[in-house]
Design a protein around this motif. Structure first.
Motif, mmCIF file in Angstrom:
data_model
loop_
_atom_site.group_PDB
_atom_site.id
_atom_site.type_symbol
_atom_site.label_atom_id
_atom_site.label_comp_id
_atom_site.label_asym_id
_atom_site.label_seq_id
_atom_site.Cartn_x
_atom_site.Cartn_y
_atom_site.Cartn_z
ATOM 1 N N ILE A 119 -24.033 21.447 21.860
ATOM 2 C CA ILE A 119 -22.758 22.132 21.344
ATOM 3 C C ILE A 119 -22.841 21.947 19.847
ATOM 4 O O ILE A 119 -22.628 23.029 18.950
ATOM 5 C CB ILE A 119 -21.739 21.379 21.668
ATOM 6 N N LEU A 120 -23.037 20.792 19.180
ATOM 7 C CA LEU A 120 -23.190 20.529 17.783
ATOM 8 C C LEU A 120 -24.429 21.402 17.109
ATOM 9 O O LEU A 120 -24.230 21.924 15.970
ATOM 10 C CB LEU A 120 -23.288 19.226 17.358
ATOM 11 N N THR A 121 -25.623 21.608 18.047
ATOM 12 C CA THR A 121 -26.625 22.284 17.350
ATOM 13 C C THR A 121 -26.262 23.678 17.134
ATOM 14 O O THR A 121 -26.631 24.714 16.452
ATOM 15 C CB THR A 121 -27.887 22.239 18.104
ATOM 16 N N ALA A 122 -25.644 24.373 18.289
ATOM 17 C CA ALA A 122 -25.176 25.535 18.375
ATOM 18 C C ALA A 122 -24.078 25.845 17.289
ATOM 19 O O ALA A 122 -24.202 27.123 16.853
ATOM 20 C CB ALA A 122 -24.523 25.966 19.539
ATOM 21 N N LEU A 123 -23.547 25.176 16.918
ATOM 22 C CA LEU A 123 -22.725 25.187 15.604
ATOM 23 C C LEU A 123 -23.323 25.134 14.288
ATOM 24 O O LEU A 123 -22.682 25.150 13.313
ATOM 25 C CB LEU A 123 -21.382 24.291 15.834
#
Length: 357
Positions: free
Chosen positions: A293-297
């Protein structure tokens, strides 16, 4: 249409969420207030003038205090500058301070309001996602010192918070995404629906004009409201809001506050997820979900290995420590936060090795 969440802290107050909300400002101030100081970053001077015009049209005497952007605002010299304005303008206990800007500005404004005459009325108008979902709600105020972040502060509830989503329309996309670190935090510690909304449609979830974005903001603020309503002065439950913040604050200091808060907290969350995994408390799938999730953001999830000694020393001075014992908020599973007390330095180092660049 606007949505109001009532924070039932020591002095209950409304958080009004919607668009084009300046008309709500005068009712929040009330009739007893005569003078208002609007503390704002210099980069928002034009917008602050509109706030001033709105207040003057409603019959208030209004002064503006332009302060540095970001963490440079959270210095005792800047607070003293604001105190000087209040003193020279003869502000009394019946007057008010407004924080208009991002989280650093609302932290500063809250501290100034808490300390002037031991407490005057405060209204927060956050203009960043981080400010909306975190800094402006809850009554924690503070400034930084050379030894660390938010080491000097006070608890001081606002009389109201205006979360005007229109303020985000001109905000740079990377600033909005940085604010999502705190949103993701709420998803992991309390409301996994937030994580689902982000994963199901990243574009809508991060678009300030969308209904999905408004739902995510409202859900985040509701969690903060629920927590601080039960534990205003961080004597127990409120600690869960520090998920990812112990290492995150150490990174901010190491970077001399040049990093966005959300970037540092993103790394901090992956660190405590790895710490919980090493302790046998958190399933692999939840740790991996942090990373995805954090990488996608577009948020970072690693940090240079050579920084560890400095980070460890800073964490030992963290305000959440108890004596020589470090404390970390970790997860036993989704929405199941708990405290890990006094992990060994070997375990901390091993968890850090999992996030080194």
């Amino acid at each position: 249409m606007s949505n109001t969440i009532t924070v039932s802290a020591n002095n209950p107050y409304p958080v009004i969420i919607g668009r084009a909300l300046l008309g709500e400002l005068a009712p929040l101030l009330g009739e007893k207030v005569a003078k208002v100081l609007v503390i704002h970053p210099v980069g928002l001077s034009a917008s602050a003038e509109l706030v001033k015009e709105t207040l003057e049209a409603a019959g208030y005497e209004c002064l503006l205090a332009g302060v540095p952007d970001s963490e440079d605002a959270k210095r005792v010299e800047v607070a003293a500058f604001c105190w000087t304005i209040l003193g020279q303008a003869d502000f009394t206990r019946s007057d008010a301070v407004i924080g208009f800007g991002g989280g650093s500005t609302t932290d500063l404004a809250g501290f100034v309001a808490a300390t002037w005459l031991r407490g005057v009325r405060l209204i927060q108008i956050p203009t960043t996602l981080l400010g909306m979902v975190d800094a402006s709600v809850g009554g924690k105020t503070g400034i930084n010192t050379s030894e660390g972040k938010n080491l000097v502060g006070a608890f001081h509830s606002p009389s109201g918070v205006l979360v005007d989503l229109d303020a985000l329309q001109t905000l740079a996309k990377n600033e909005i995404l940085a604010g999502f670190a705190e949103v993701v935090k709420y998803g992991f510690i309390a409301d996994p629906v937030i994580l689902d909304l982000i994963e199901n449609n990243l574009a809508e979830a991060t678009d300030p004009s969308s209904d999905v974005f408004e739902e995510i903001v409202s859900r985040s603020i509701q969690i903060k409201s629920n927590v601080v309503g039960v534990d205003f002065k961080e004597n127990g439950l409120r600690e869960i809001l520090n998920y990812g913040h112990t290492l995150g604050h150490a990174i901010e200091l190491a970077e001399r506050y040049k990093w966005r808060h959300g970037a540092a907290i993103s790394i901090g969350m992956v660190f405590v997820a790895e710490l919980a995994r090493l302790a046998g408390r958190l399933p692999d799938a939840v740790v991996d979900r942090h990373r995805s999730i954090l990488t996608a953001l577009g948020l970072p999830i690693s940090y240079p290995a050579e920084k560890w000694p400095q980070l460890l020393a800073t964490m030992k001075r963290d305000k959440k420590a108890r004596g020589a014992n470090l404390r970390f908020i970790v997860l036993d599973d989704l929405a199941k936060p708990t405290v890990m007390t006094a992990p060994t330095e070997e375990m901390l180092f091993a968890a850090f090795q999992e996030i080194t660049a």
